[in-house]
Design a protein around this motif. Structure first.
Motif, PDB file in Angstrom:
ATOM      1  N   UNK A 123       0.735  -0.140  -6.951  1.00  0.00           N
ATOM      2  CA  UNK A 123       1.430  -0.882  -5.904  1.00  0.00           C
ATOM      3  C   UNK A 123       1.800   0.044  -4.751  1.00  0.00           C
ATOM      4  N   UNK A 124       1.800  -0.514  -3.550  1.00  0.00           N
ATOM      5  CA  UNK A 124       2.214   0.238  -2.370  1.00  0.00           C
ATOM      6  C   UNK A 124       3.743   0.253  -2.282  1.00  0.00           C
ATOM      7  N   UNK A 125       4.252   0.909  -1.229  1.00  0.00           N
ATOM      8  CA  UNK A 125       5.701   1.049  -1.076  1.00  0.00           C
ATOM      9  C   UNK A 125       6.416  -0.286  -0.952  1.00  0.00           C
ATOM     10  N   UNK A 126       5.728  -1.335  -0.477  1.00  0.00           N
ATOM     11  CA  UNK A 126       6.354  -2.650  -0.357  1.00  0.00           C
ATOM     12  C   UNK A 126       6.008  -3.561  -1.546  1.00  0.00           C
ATOM     13  N   UNK A 149      -2.459 -11.478   0.953  1.00  0.00           N
ATOM     14  CA  UNK A 149      -1.053 -11.456   1.362  1.00  0.00           C
ATOM     15  C   UNK A 149      -0.105 -11.881   0.249  1.00  0.00           C
ATOM     16  N   UNK A 150      -0.648 -12.526  -0.800  1.00  0.00           N
ATOM     17  CA  UNK A 150       0.192 -13.003  -1.898  1.00  0.00           C
ATOM     18  C   UNK A 150       0.204 -12.046  -3.091  1.00  0.00           C
ATOM     19  N   UNK A 151      -0.527 -10.948  -2.998  1.00  0.00           N
ATOM     20  CA  UNK A 151      -0.557  -9.992  -4.116  1.00  0.00           C
ATOM     21  C   UNK A 151       0.632  -9.041  -4.014  1.00  0.00           C
ATOM     22  N   UNK A 152       1.809  -9.619  -3.986  1.00  0.00           N
ATOM     23  CA  UNK A 152       3.033  -8.864  -3.760  1.00  0.00           C
ATOM     24  C   UNK A 152       4.074  -9.269  -4.790  1.00  0.00           C
ATOM     25  N   UNK A 153       4.688  -8.277  -5.432  1.00  0.00           N
ATOM     26  CA  UNK A 153       5.629  -8.562  -6.508  1.00  0.00           C
ATOM     27  C   UNK A 153       6.873  -9.286  -6.003  1.00  0.00           C
ATOM     28  N   UNK A 154       7.362  -8.910  -4.818  1.00  0.00           N
ATOM     29  CA  UNK A 154       8.547  -9.583  -4.278  1.00  0.00           C
ATOM     30  C   UNK A 154       8.251 -11.056  -3.987  1.00  0.00           C
ATOM     31  N   UNK A 155       7.048 -11.337  -3.493  1.00  0.00           N
ATOM     32  CA  UNK A 155       6.678 -12.747  -3.267  1.00  0.00           C
ATOM     33  C   UNK A 155       6.561 -13.494  -4.596  1.00  0.00           C
ATOM     34  N   UNK A 202       7.968  -8.534   8.279  1.00  0.00           N
ATOM     35  CA  UNK A 202       7.656  -9.953   8.084  1.00  0.00           C
ATOM     36  C   UNK A 202       7.967 -10.382   6.659  1.00  0.00           C
ATOM     37  N   UNK A 203       7.625  -9.559   5.676  1.00  0.00           N
ATOM     38  CA  UNK A 203       7.897  -9.886   4.278  1.00  0.00           C
ATOM     39  C   UNK A 203       9.390 -10.069   4.043  1.00  0.00           C
ATOM     40  N   UNK A 204      10.175  -9.118   4.506  1.00  0.00           N
ATOM     41  CA  UNK A 204      11.626  -9.192   4.304  1.00  0.00           C
ATOM     42  C   UNK A 204      12.213 -10.385   5.042  1.00  0.00           C
TER      43      UNK A 204
END
Length: 287
Positions: A123-126, A149-155, A202-204
């Protein structure tokens, strides 16, 4: 900027021929003719169709997106300089300094590829998933089925889109609140290191506007909770509940998180992990 029809494709072919299949995590057989990666192997690693990779190599697909070029650069295990050359060959500006990088060093990819028995995600820093192996797909489902754009743990934890829908039920021994808090505080720390990163901003902003839980944690006056070994029970739709130790290893100098899942040898859950390994059982499609 405009892409060179022949230059970009020539770079793809040359770097595909250069990369050892073993370094990319593929089994090499005696009857193999290709000196490097096959086209279908590159497509699999980058989460693209074989037809699209062929069109890129032949110059028939002229405007690959930055996400596609980034995925190809990671799959080909390019150095930073080579990655920038690939972006320019596609008619795109390379990622700016001071931005979160999705580049996974070739040495880290080779290391992870040699640990094929273990589910590994980088995972990257975000907390965007940049690299994964076949065992990660067997445990969590194939991330390539999700929009990049949806391959994000926070999402997955706080969003309302495909990432959230695809996430399997997971019970954390530390408690879900502690886990969620650690991820949000990690993002907050990343925001202080990358104030000019538009994607992180944008994510935050998106999650603060749509998730009361995310906004509440973000506004807490507390230090970032350090990541530690955690025992997690994952409800897999094929093999049932599987309890694994989850470790988060930070890569010095690269701002990457390497996440691994293991089980004690001889345990019931190690047997379930072996079953995933031998059958390649993958949860239902993610999209």
């Amino acid at each position: 900027m405009t892409a060179s029809r022949s230059g970009f494709g020539a770079l793809l072919r040359a770097w595909r021929d250069r990369l050892s299949p073993a370094d990319a995590g593929f089994t090499v057989t005696s009857g193999r003719r290709a000196p490097g990666l096959r086209r279908e192997e590159l497509a699999e690693l980058a989460g693209l169709s074989v037809e699209y990779v062929l069109r890129l190599e032949q110059g028939r697909a002229k405007h690959p997106s930055a996400q596609v070029v980034g995925a190809l650069a990671r799959a080909l295990q390019l150095t930073r300089a080579e990655r920038d050359r690939l972006y320019r060959g596609a008619g795109l500006l390379p990622p700016r300094d001071g931005m979160i990088s999705a580049s996974v060093p070739p040495s880290i990819q080779r290391l992870a590829a040699r640990l094929g028995d273990v589910p590994i995600g980088v995972f990257t820093a975000d907390w965007t998933l940049a690299w994964w192996n076949a065992m990660w797909c067997a445990l969590h489902g194939d991330p390539a089925a999700l929009p990049a754009s949806e391959r994000n743990l926070a999402r997955a934890l706080f969003g309302g889109g495909p990432a959230r829908a695809a996430m399997l039920t997971v019970h954390s021994e530390r408690g879900q609140d502690a886990f969620e808090t650690s991820i949000v505080m990690d993002l907050k720390d990343a925001a202080s290191r990358y104030p000019a990163d538009d994607g992180l901003e944008h994510l935050v902003g998106d999650l603060r506007g749509t998730s009361a839980a995310f906004a509440r944690i973000w506004d807490m006056e507390t230090d970032a909770a350090p990541h530690a070994t955690d025992s997690k029970t994952i409800r897999h739709p094929v093999i049932g509940d599987i309890r694994l130790d989850c470790d988060v290893l930070n890569v010095p100098g690269e701002d990457l998180h390497l996440v691994t899942y293991t089980a004690a040898a001889g345990s019931t859950h190690a047997g379930k992990l072996d079953l995933l390994r031998t059958t390649g059982a993958v949860p239902a499609p993610l999209s």
